[in-house]
Enzyme design. Structure first.
Site, PDB file in Angstrom:
ATOM      1  N   GLY A   2       0.668  -1.197   0.171  1.00 21.84           N
ATOM      2  CA  GLY A   2       0.074   0.033  -0.081  1.00 21.84           C
ATOM      3  C   GLY A   2       0.933   1.220   0.126  1.00 21.84           C
ATOM      4  O   GLY A   2       0.692   2.130  -0.757  1.00 21.84           O
ATOM      5  N   ASP A   3       1.978   1.295   0.853  1.00 25.96           N
ATOM      6  CA  ASP A   3       2.580   2.540   1.185  1.00 25.96           C
ATOM      7  C   ASP A   3       3.827   2.300   1.477  1.00 25.96           C
ATOM      8  O   ASP A   3       4.275   2.623   2.683  1.00 25.96           O
ATOM      9  CB  ASP A   3       1.777   3.808   1.702  1.00 25.96           C
ATOM     10  CG  ASP A   3       1.318   4.822   0.823  1.00 25.96           C
ATOM     11  OD1 ASP A   3       2.173   5.230   0.388  1.00 25.96           O
ATOM     12  OD2 ASP A   3       0.171   5.043   0.737  1.00 25.96           O
ATOM     13  N   PRO A   4       4.894   1.730   0.795  1.00 23.52           N
ATOM     14  CA  PRO A   4       6.205   1.406   1.468  1.00 23.52           C
ATOM     15  C   PRO A   4       7.168   2.629   1.872  1.00 23.52           C
ATOM     16  O   PRO A   4       7.842   2.583   2.810  1.00 23.52           O
ATOM     17  CB  PRO A   4       7.052   0.810   0.124  1.00 23.52           C
ATOM     18  CG  PRO A   4       6.305   1.257  -0.932  1.00 23.52           C
ATOM     19  CD  PRO A   4       4.763   1.542  -0.751  1.00 23.52           C
ATOM     20  N   ARG A   7      -0.801  12.802  -0.019  1.00 18.31           N
ATOM     21  CA  ARG A   7      -0.610  12.591  -1.500  1.00 18.31           C
ATOM     22  C   ARG A   7      -1.577  13.382  -2.479  1.00 18.31           C
ATOM     23  O   ARG A   7      -0.982  13.729  -3.442  1.00 18.31           O
ATOM     24  CB  ARG A   7      -1.018  10.908  -1.705  1.00 18.31           C
ATOM     25  CG  ARG A   7      -0.838  10.472  -2.739  1.00 18.31           C
ATOM     26  CD  ARG A   7      -1.263   8.915  -2.741  1.00 18.31           C
ATOM     27  NE  ARG A   7      -0.270   8.097  -1.781  1.00 18.31           N
ATOM     28  CZ  ARG A   7       0.738   7.727  -2.024  1.00 18.31           C
ATOM     29  NH1 ARG A   7       1.336   7.893  -3.200  1.00 18.31           N
ATOM     30  NH2 ARG A   7       1.123   7.073  -0.976  1.00 18.31           N
TER      31      ARG A   7
END
Lengths: 89, 270
Positions: B6-8, B106
């Site tokens: 998902g959101d490293p 984001r």
């Protein structure tokens, strides 16, 4: 209770509370027969009534980090204070 | 371990409450957040123009949650309190932003790109504060497992204690009322706090404020709603001062000193 007062001061500083204290009953004291200054809780109780400010690494989601911590501490419950993205709350 | 696709690239401050502290963590869920973000512009833009556009986003902004989000995708208002550019190098813009909980950084990067006319996306994001918990207090999972090891294997809990905070830290930002030992157990049972039970309190409390009821040792008993102002509490010799909203302390931690309905001795102090 000097250490209790120190702890309350520590909390105010941590929470950026700049209010002054006003005393209603200056003669009151606390008994050391029960309760603990939170810093002095026996370690099991310290954990059970504790928290960690984690530096979340890249990779896992906030939920995964909480699950790891639960396992690391061997506690039945844990929860975070607002997930990091993708859906911050 | 394999997840996190998902959101490293998102890291930083994540307060985690353990065991019985878990019931308090909701109190900071919707608090102010602060991030450092790395935005990549898809074409180079004059830095002064970037600064000008970023400044336009300070204040109330409209955001539609992204496609892959866990909340309803309706337009919502979020407030940005502060944006500061830290560094611009070519197409990379590093900035610090203080905002309301639930602001999508984001999305913010995307929208800044649209207004600049070059498009942009968020490369990396680091949360540097949640409520009053800041980056310099944060510990890595590695440090934590090390401290746990030293405690379990070497029977030394000092490192672990240093890496952790008591649950009271979660309510550190609240104004506080300190309560006499004799009134503690009644509150732990959910009873209201009466004026004679107060030892000391913060100035500036108004009726209706959320307050933390503490013991003289600094333990949290309950989070409560104030029923009187600081001045009224100081002057009152009787009457209800605060109503518990969420009790934290287990009943029986302090001795019972309040009268039971049917009799049983014990002094009623509050």
């Amino acid at each position: 209770m000097k250490r209790g007062e120190e702890f309350l001061e520590f909390l105010d500083k941590l929470g950026n509370v700049n209010r002054r204290w006003v005393v209603k009953d200056p003669n009151e004291t606390t008994s050391d027969k029960y309760g603990y200054v939170p810093w002095d809780r026996p370690i099991d109780l310290f954990i059970k009534k504790g928290m960690v400010v984690v530096d979340k690494p890249p990779g896992p989601t906030s939920h995964e980090v909480v699950a790891w911590i639960k396992r690391m501490f061997n506690v039945e419950k844990a929860g975070h204070g607002g997930t990091l993205e993708p859906s911050p709350r | 371990m394999g997840a996190g696709r998902g959101d490293p690239k998102v890291t930083g401050v994540l307060p985690v409450a353990l065991a019985s502290a878990t019931k308090l963590i909701g109190l900071i869920m919707h608090s102010v957040k602060e991030y450092v973000a790395l935005m990549e512009l898809h074409r180079e833009v004059d830095p002064s123009r970037v600064e000008e556009v970023l400044r336009m986003f300070v204040g109330k902004i409209y955001q539609k949650p992204p496609l892959r989000s866990s909340v309803k995708r309706s337009l919502r208002v979020r407030e940005i309190y502060e944006i500061e550019i830290l560094e611009i190098e070519g197409r990379h813009v590093l900035f610090r932003v203080r905002c309301q909980s639930g602001t999508y950084i984001r999305k913010l990067c995307h929208d800044v790109g649209l207004i600049l006319g070059v498009e942009a996306h968020m490369r990396e994001l680091r949360r540097i504060a949640t409520a009053h918990f800041r980056e310099d207090m944060a510990v890595t999972l590695h440090e934590l497992s090390e401290a746990l090891f030293i405690w379990r294997e070497l029977k030394d809990d000092s490192f672990l204690r240093k890496r952790m905070l008591p649950a009271e830290a979660i309510v550190a930002h609240l104004p506080k009322i300190v309560v006499k030992d004799s009134a503690v157990d009644a509150i732990a049972h959910g009873a209201q706090l009466a004026a004679p039970g107060v030892v000391k309190l913060h100035e500036g409390i108004s009726k209706g404020d959320l307050v933390a009821l503490m013991t003289m040792k600094g333990e949290l008993i309950a989070v409560a709603r104030a029923e009187m102002s600081t001045e009224e509490i100081l002057q009152a010799s009787r009457g209800i001062v605060a109503t518990p909203q969420r009790v934290f302390m287990e009943p029986g931690t302090y001795p019972r000193m309040w009268k039971r309905k049917g009799g049983e001795s014990g002094e009623a102090r509050s």
